[in-house]
Design a protein around this motif. Structure first.
Motif, PDB file in Angstrom:
ATOM      1  N   UNK A 112       0.801  -1.223   0.000  1.00  0.00           N
ATOM      2  CA  UNK A 112       0.000   0.000   0.000  1.00  0.00           C
ATOM      3  C   UNK A 112       0.837   1.277   0.000  1.00  0.00           C
ATOM      4  N   UNK A 113       2.142   1.141   0.079  1.00  0.00           N
ATOM      5  CA  UNK A 113       3.029   2.304   0.013  1.00  0.00           C
ATOM      6  C   UNK A 113       3.056   2.797  -1.439  1.00  0.00           C
ATOM      7  N   UNK A 114       2.911   4.105  -1.678  1.00  0.00           N
ATOM      8  CA  UNK A 114       2.959   4.609  -3.054  1.00  0.00           C
ATOM      9  C   UNK A 114       4.237   4.168  -3.767  1.00  0.00           C
ATOM     10  N   UNK A 115       4.078   3.735  -5.008  1.00  0.00           N
ATOM     11  CA  UNK A 115       5.214   3.220  -5.770  1.00  0.00           C
ATOM     12  C   UNK A 115       5.268   3.878  -7.145  1.00  0.00           C
ATOM     13  N   UNK A 116       6.457   3.871  -7.720  1.00  0.00           N
ATOM     14  CA  UNK A 116       6.666   4.362  -9.080  1.00  0.00           C
ATOM     15  C   UNK A 116       7.436   3.307  -9.848  1.00  0.00           C
ATOM     16  N   UNK A 163       2.852   6.209 -10.359  1.00  0.00           N
ATOM     17  CA  UNK A 163       3.524   6.780 -11.530  1.00  0.00           C
ATOM     18  C   UNK A 163       4.136   5.648 -12.343  1.00  0.00           C
ATOM     19  N   UNK A 164       3.921   5.702 -13.646  1.00  0.00           N
ATOM     20  CA  UNK A 164       4.454   4.690 -14.563  1.00  0.00           C
ATOM     21  C   UNK A 164       5.126   5.429 -15.710  1.00  0.00           C
ATOM     22  N   UNK A 165       6.421   5.227 -15.887  1.00  0.00           N
ATOM     23  CA  UNK A 165       7.169   5.915 -16.936  1.00  0.00           C
ATOM     24  C   UNK A 165       7.931   4.904 -17.774  1.00  0.00           C
ATOM     25  N   UNK A 170      21.160  10.307 -16.432  1.00  0.00           N
ATOM     26  CA  UNK A 170      20.812  10.713 -15.067  1.00  0.00           C
ATOM     27  C   UNK A 170      19.740  11.792 -15.018  1.00  0.00           C
ATOM     28  N   UNK A 171      19.715  12.668 -16.026  1.00  0.00           N
ATOM     29  CA  UNK A 171      18.715  13.747 -16.006  1.00  0.00           C
ATOM     30  C   UNK A 171      17.294  13.193 -16.103  1.00  0.00           C
ATOM     31  N   UNK A 172      17.086  12.101 -16.830  1.00  0.00           N
ATOM     32  CA  UNK A 172      15.754  11.496 -16.931  1.00  0.00           C
ATOM     33  C   UNK A 172      15.352  10.821 -15.623  1.00  0.00           C
ATOM     34  N   UNK A 173      16.301  10.162 -14.998  1.00  0.00           N
ATOM     35  CA  UNK A 173      16.037   9.525 -13.711  1.00  0.00           C
ATOM     36  C   UNK A 173      15.680  10.559 -12.655  1.00  0.00           C
ATOM     37  N   UNK A 174      16.472  11.609 -12.568  1.00  0.00           N
ATOM     38  CA  UNK A 174      16.226  12.656 -11.568  1.00  0.00           C
ATOM     39  C   UNK A 174      14.882  13.332 -11.809  1.00  0.00           C
ATOM     40  N   UNK A 175      14.560  13.616 -13.051  1.00  0.00           N
ATOM     41  CA  UNK A 175      13.279  14.253 -13.371  1.00  0.00           C
ATOM     42  C   UNK A 175      12.114  13.366 -12.954  1.00  0.00           C
ATOM     43  N   UNK A 176      12.231  12.066 -13.173  1.00  0.00           N
ATOM     44  CA  UNK A 176      11.146  11.157 -12.821  1.00  0.00           C
ATOM     45  C   UNK A 176      11.000  11.014 -11.311  1.00  0.00           C
TER      46      UNK A 176
END
Length: 83
Positions: A24-28, A50-52, A66-72
């Motif tokens: 039940x913990x929010x996940x991405x 969140x699903x990316x 890394x910029x995509x990971x950090x943004x997500x």
């Protein structure tokens, strides 16, 4: 954890493949270019907020893009801070 360790643990845990309670913990979920998963199972077993799916990146996502990971990560945790 190595794959060998995971296989050993699963092979010695009688309940390893038994149904587990829903998380039940929010996940991405962040999938790199060639990652594969089944979304309906992820959403069944966890509170996926969140699903990316990226069109690039791979096993070393943090080093490759890394910029995509950090943004997500920021996009996921931003709204949770307001909860």
């Amino acid at each position: 954890m190595s794959v060998a360790n995971l296989c050993h643990e699963l092979g010695h845990d009688p309940g390893a493949y038994a149904p587990k309670p829903r998380v039940t913990v929010p996940a991405a979920v962040l999938l790199a270019k060639d990652d594969v998963t089944i979304r309906r199972f992820a959403e069944r077993d966890a509170d996926v907020r969140r699903w990316t799916e990226l069109d690039r990146g791979g096993a070393y996502l943090a080093l490759e893009v890394p910029e995509l990971l950090v943004a997500d990560v920021r996009a996921f945790f931003g709204p949770l801070a307001a909860d």
